[in-house]
Scaffold this active site. Structure first.
Site, PDB file in Angstrom:
ATOM      1  N   TYR A   1       0.835  -1.200   0.000  1.00 53.57           N
ATOM      2  CA  TYR A   1       0.000   0.000   0.000  1.00 53.57           C
ATOM      3  C   TYR A   1       0.875   1.259   0.000  1.00 53.57           C
ATOM      4  CZ  TYR A   1      -2.709   3.767   2.187  1.00 53.57           C
ATOM      5  OH  TYR A   1      -3.263   4.977   2.497  1.00 53.57           O
TER       6      TYR A   1
ATOM      7  N   GLY B   1       3.004  -5.571   8.232  1.00 53.05           N
ATOM      8  CA  GLY B   1       3.079  -4.274   7.564  1.00 53.05           C
ATOM      9  C   GLY B   1       2.985  -3.075   8.489  1.00 53.05           C
TER      10      GLY B   1
HETATM   11  N1  LIG Z   1      -8.188   6.593   6.423  1.00 54.47           N
HETATM   12  C1  LIG Z   1      -6.938   6.951   6.713  1.00 54.47           C
HETATM   13  O1  LIG Z   1      -6.539   6.964   7.876  1.00 54.47           O
HETATM   14  C2  LIG Z   1      -5.988   7.362   5.613  1.00 54.47           C
HETATM   15  C3  LIG Z   1      -4.706   7.785   5.984  1.00 54.47           C
HETATM   16  C4  LIG Z   1      -3.798   8.145   4.969  1.00 54.47           C
HETATM   17  C5  LIG Z   1      -4.195   8.134   3.640  1.00 54.47           C
HETATM   18  N2  LIG Z   1      -5.454   7.746   3.314  1.00 54.47           N
HETATM   19  C6  LIG Z   1      -5.841   7.793   1.907  1.00 54.47           C
HETATM   20  O2  LIG Z   1      -6.980   8.630   1.773  1.00 54.47           O
HETATM   21  C7  LIG Z   1      -7.832   8.176   0.733  1.00 54.47           C
HETATM   22  C8  LIG Z   1      -9.235   8.006   1.252  1.00 54.47           C
HETATM   23  O3  LIG Z   1      -9.232   7.094   2.336  1.00 54.47           O
HETATM   24  P1  LIG Z   1     -10.586   6.682   3.067  1.00 54.47           P
HETATM   25  O4  LIG Z   1     -10.217   6.202   4.412  1.00 54.47           O
HETATM   26  O5  LIG Z   1     -11.590   7.758   2.903  1.00 54.47           O
HETATM   27  O6  LIG Z   1     -10.978   5.415   2.184  1.00 54.47           O
HETATM   28  P2  LIG Z   1     -12.402   4.964   1.621  1.00 54.47           P
HETATM   29  O7  LIG Z   1     -12.230   3.547   1.219  1.00 54.47           O
HETATM   30  O8  LIG Z   1     -13.479   5.291   2.601  1.00 54.47           O
HETATM   31  O9  LIG Z   1     -12.588   5.880   0.343  1.00 54.47           O
HETATM   32  C9  LIG Z   1     -12.088   5.566  -0.930  1.00 54.47           C
HETATM   33  C10 LIG Z   1     -13.209   5.780  -1.942  1.00 54.47           C
HETATM   34  O10 LIG Z   1     -12.704   5.553  -3.251  1.00 54.47           O
HETATM   35  C11 LIG Z   1     -13.615   4.725  -3.975  1.00 54.47           C
HETATM   36  N3  LIG Z   1     -12.810   3.998  -4.976  1.00 54.47           N
HETATM   37  C12 LIG Z   1     -11.794   3.124  -4.727  1.00 54.47           C
HETATM   38  N4  LIG Z   1     -11.273   2.683  -5.883  1.00 54.47           N
HETATM   39  C13 LIG Z   1     -11.963   3.293  -6.883  1.00 54.47           C
HETATM   40  C14 LIG Z   1     -11.876   3.239  -8.306  1.00 54.47           C
HETATM   41  N5  LIG Z   1     -10.990   2.464  -8.918  1.00 54.47           N
HETATM   42  N6  LIG Z   1     -12.741   3.998  -9.022  1.00 54.47           N
HETATM   43  C15 LIG Z   1     -13.657   4.791  -8.414  1.00 54.47           C
HETATM   44  N7  LIG Z   1     -13.780   4.877  -7.067  1.00 54.47           N
HETATM   45  C16 LIG Z   1     -12.936   4.135  -6.316  1.00 54.47           C
HETATM   46  C17 LIG Z   1     -14.252   3.838  -2.921  1.00 54.47           C
HETATM   47  O11 LIG Z   1     -15.508   3.314  -3.295  1.00 54.47           O
HETATM   48  C18 LIG Z   1     -14.366   4.817  -1.739  1.00 54.47           C
HETATM   49  O12 LIG Z   1     -15.592   5.521  -1.760  1.00 54.47           O
HETATM   50  C19 LIG Z   1      -7.195   6.895   0.202  1.00 54.47           C
HETATM   51  O13 LIG Z   1      -6.465   7.216  -0.954  1.00 54.47           O
HETATM   52  C20 LIG Z   1      -6.266   6.470   1.329  1.00 54.47           C
HETATM   53  O14 LIG Z   1      -5.163   5.754   0.832  1.00 54.47           O
HETATM   54  C21 LIG Z   1      -6.355   7.350   4.258  1.00 54.47           C
HETATM   55  O1  LIG Z   2      -8.573  -4.124  15.328  1.00 51.24           O
HETATM   56  C1  LIG Z   2      -7.542  -3.434  15.340  1.00 51.24           C
HETATM   57  C2  LIG Z   2      -7.264  -2.478  14.345  1.00 51.24           C
HETATM   58  C3  LIG Z   2      -6.068  -1.781  14.397  1.00 51.24           C
HETATM   59  N1  LIG Z   2      -5.187  -1.996  15.402  1.00 51.24           N
HETATM   60  C4  LIG Z   2      -3.926  -1.218  15.461  1.00 51.24           C
HETATM   61  O2  LIG Z   2      -4.281   0.146  15.516  1.00 51.24           O
HETATM   62  C5  LIG Z   2      -3.361   0.960  14.806  1.00 51.24           C
HETATM   63  C6  LIG Z   2      -4.123   1.760  13.771  1.00 51.24           C
HETATM   64  O3  LIG Z   2      -4.636   0.848  12.777  1.00 51.24           O
HETATM   65  P1  LIG Z   2      -5.686   1.272  11.650  1.00 51.24           P
HETATM   66  O4  LIG Z   2      -6.781   2.065  12.252  1.00 51.24           O
HETATM   67  O5  LIG Z   2      -6.045   0.013  10.917  1.00 51.24           O
HETATM   68  O6  LIG Z   2      -4.843   2.263  10.751  1.00 51.24           O
HETATM   69  P2  LIG Z   2      -3.423   2.063  10.044  1.00 51.24           P
HETATM   70  O7  LIG Z   2      -3.162   0.642   9.693  1.00 51.24           O
HETATM   71  O8  LIG Z   2      -2.396   2.764  10.891  1.00 51.24           O
HETATM   72  O9  LIG Z   2      -3.626   2.801   8.660  1.00 51.24           O
HETATM   73  C7  LIG Z   2      -4.365   4.007   8.518  1.00 51.24           C
HETATM   74  O10 LIG Z   2      -3.456   5.067   8.613  1.00 51.24           O
HETATM   75  C8  LIG Z   2      -2.449   5.074   7.585  1.00 51.24           C
HETATM   76  C9  LIG Z   2      -1.557   6.288   7.844  1.00 51.24           C
HETATM   77  O11 LIG Z   2      -0.817   6.122   9.038  1.00 51.24           O
HETATM   78  C10 LIG Z   2      -3.148   5.161   6.240  1.00 51.24           C
HETATM   79  O12 LIG Z   2      -2.241   5.233   5.206  1.00 51.24           O
HETATM   80  C11 LIG Z   2      -4.088   3.981   6.030  1.00 51.24           C
HETATM   81  O13 LIG Z   2      -4.766   4.138   4.789  1.00 51.24           O
HETATM   82  C12 LIG Z   2      -5.078   3.971   7.161  1.00 51.24           C
HETATM   83  O14 LIG Z   2      -5.889   2.801   7.040  1.00 51.24           O
HETATM   84  C13 LIG Z   2      -2.340  -0.006  14.178  1.00 51.24           C
HETATM   85  O15 LIG Z   2      -1.221  -0.051  15.010  1.00 51.24           O
HETATM   86  C14 LIG Z   2      -3.052  -1.367  14.224  1.00 51.24           C
HETATM   87  O16 LIG Z   2      -2.165  -2.455  14.379  1.00 51.24           O
HETATM   88  C15 LIG Z   2      -5.434  -2.922  16.390  1.00 51.24           C
HETATM   89  O17 LIG Z   2      -4.628  -3.127  17.294  1.00 51.24           O
HETATM   90  N2  LIG Z   2      -6.616  -3.617  16.331  1.00 51.24           N
END
Ligand SMILES: NC(=O)c1ccc[n+]([C@@H]2O[C@H](COP(=O)([O-])OP(=O)(O)OC[C@H]3O[C@@H](n4cnc5c(N)ncnc54)[C@H](O)[C@@H]3O)[C@@H](O)[C@H]2O)c1
Ligand SMILES: O=c1ccn([C@@H]2O[C@H](COP(=O)(O)OP(=O)(O)O[C@H]3O[C@H](CO)[C@@H](O)[C@H](O)[C@H]3O)[C@@H](O)[C@H]2O)c(=O)[nH]1
Length: 330
Positions: free
Chosen positions: A140, A283
């Site tokens: 990722y 990871g």
């Molecule tokens: N959630 C986090 O903590 C976090 C942290 C760092 C980066 N990000 C990044 O932020 C972005 C949004 O994350 P999120 O948590 O809102 O995820 P999310 O899964 O809720 O949102 C992603 C959206 O993109 C759409 N999508 C995925 N692939 C697609 C495709 N090929 N065509 C059209 N639509 C598509 C999905 O249906 C979804 O609505 C992602 O790029 C993720 O990598 C998220």
């Molecule tokens: O059931 C659970 C879920 C998560 N974790 C831990 O909680 C922390 C946060 O995990 P999670 O909420 O799954 O987020 P991350 O794996 O840290 O990843 C998020 O944050 C990243 C940036 O730090 C983004 O890039 C990713 O898209 C987003 O999913 C991590 O240490 C996990 O190992 C647990 O212990 N138990």
């Protein structure tokens, strides 16, 4: 001219759509609804489709005057990407390649991109600075770093201007309780903890308690989703005003262990939230904490929800009122 938001029905995308609408922007959303929800999209035009489908993308660009793109759509689970790397290369790198090619064909040369703390891997120093080394520990993070680099080369070759926003852990929900986080199945820490509080799960599994941190559990920097949404608006403004490509971290600069997050959620919800220690998840780096000084100085970004309790309160408000997420929404 409109702002195209890919993944605008997803968690962070839908909150950013609200911010853009509040700022008076015209918004177009593309989403294939794989992990997103149409009900989460507060306004603008909605196109259901996949970024991998070039004729679909071509139609969206032909039918609309698009000024800039905010690109959220991706597969984004660290652990899943280690188990299944190939779909990550397809949905992240190949889909972004389609998007950028179509943008350039239509002379659209501004993009704000969802990058991630996962581009760094195990940090050498805390807090993490943008110029620190990037050695992702998951496919990722690897695909997101490759996309950042693709944008940089496209700037040099074609004048594509990009702002890559490396978010740390997005959390919380819209303070009005209108929308929040709803992934099915959920894998993120805070919503899972709150599902335990709601009685939908028996316990929260703690993925490893033998990391080199004070209590042995992983430390993350949690940042409120509306603060992220606001940063996208500021990044768009910076592209309009000075047109320079850039990379910014977005976090609160404070780290909380998994155990500390669970304890704070116990205080917020008043529920006991049982925990059980489980194996590490592949990871996962032990410790990720951002320095966001660069974004604060260059973009004028100032997080409003900068304490964990407030972040969890807004998430709890959403989950309590919508225990079945968007499915159960009246
Ligand atoms: N959630 C986090 O903590 C976090 C942290 C760092 C980066 N990000 C990044 O932020 C972005 C949004 O994350 P999120 O948590 O809102 O995820 P999310 O899964 O809720 O949102 C992603 C959206 O993109 C759409 N999508 C995925 N692939 C697609 C495709 N090929 N065509 C059209 N639509 C598509 C999905 O249906 C979804 O609505 C992602 O790029 C993720 O990598 C998220
Ligand atoms: O059931 C659970 C879920 C998560 N974790 C831990 O909680 C922390 C946060 O995990 P999670 O909420 O799954 O987020 P991350 O794996 O840290 O990843 C998020 O944050 C990243 C940036 O730090 C983004 O890039 C990713 O898209 C987003 O999913 C991590 O240490 C996990 O190992 C647990 O212990 N138990």
């Amino acid at each position: 001219m409109a702002i195209l938001v890919t993944g605008g029905a997803g968690y962070i995308g839908s909150h950013t759509v609200i911010e853009l609408l509040n700022q008076g922007e015209e918004v177009i959303v593309i989403d294939n609804l794989k992990t997103g929800h149409k009900q989460a999209v507060a306004g603008g035009a909605f196109y259901e489709g996949n970024l991998r489908d070039t004729s679909f993308l071509e139609r969206v660009f032909r039918e609309n005057g698009i000024e800039a793109v905010i690109h959220f759509a991706a597969s984004s689970l660290v652990g899943e990407s280690v188990q299944q790397p190939l779909p990550y290369y397809e949905n992240n790198l190949m889909a972004s390649h389609n998007l950028v090619s179509t943008m350039l064909e239509h002379n659209v040369k501004k993009i704000v991109f969802s990058s991630t703390a996962a581009t760094y891997g195990e940090p050498k120093q805390i807090p993490i600075l943008e110029e620190d080394s990037t050695n992702p520990t998951s496919p990722y993070g690897e695909t997101k770093l490759a996309m950042e680099k693709m944008f940089r080369w496209c700037d040099q070759a074609y004048g594509l201007k990009s702002v890559s926003l490396r978010y740390f852990n997005a959390a919380g929900a819209h303070p009005d309780g209108m929308i929040g986080e709803d992934h099915n199945p959920e894998s993120h820490l805070i919503p899972i903890i709150l599902q335990v509080a709601l009685g939908q799960r028996e316990a929260i599994g703690v993925f490893g308690d033998d990391y080199p941190t004070e209590d042995g559990t992983c430390i993350r920097d949690y940042i409120h989703v509306m603060d992220l949404a606001n940063a996208h608006w500021l990044a768009l403004k910076s592209l309009r005003e000075n047109g320079a490509s850039n990379v910014f971290n977005l976090g609160n600069g404070k780290g909380f262990s998994v155990k500390e997050v669970i304890e704070t959620a116990r205080n917020v919800t008043g529920h006991s939230i049982p925990e059980k220690i489980s194996p590490r998840r592949a990871g996962d780096p032990a410790l990720l904490i951002a320095s966001s000084e660069k974004a604060q100085t260059a973009l004028g970004w100032k997080p409003k929800y900068n304490d964990l309790r407030t972040i969890i309160e807004t998430a709890w408000n959403w989950h309590k009122e919508n225990p079945d997420g968007f499915l159960g929404k009246k």
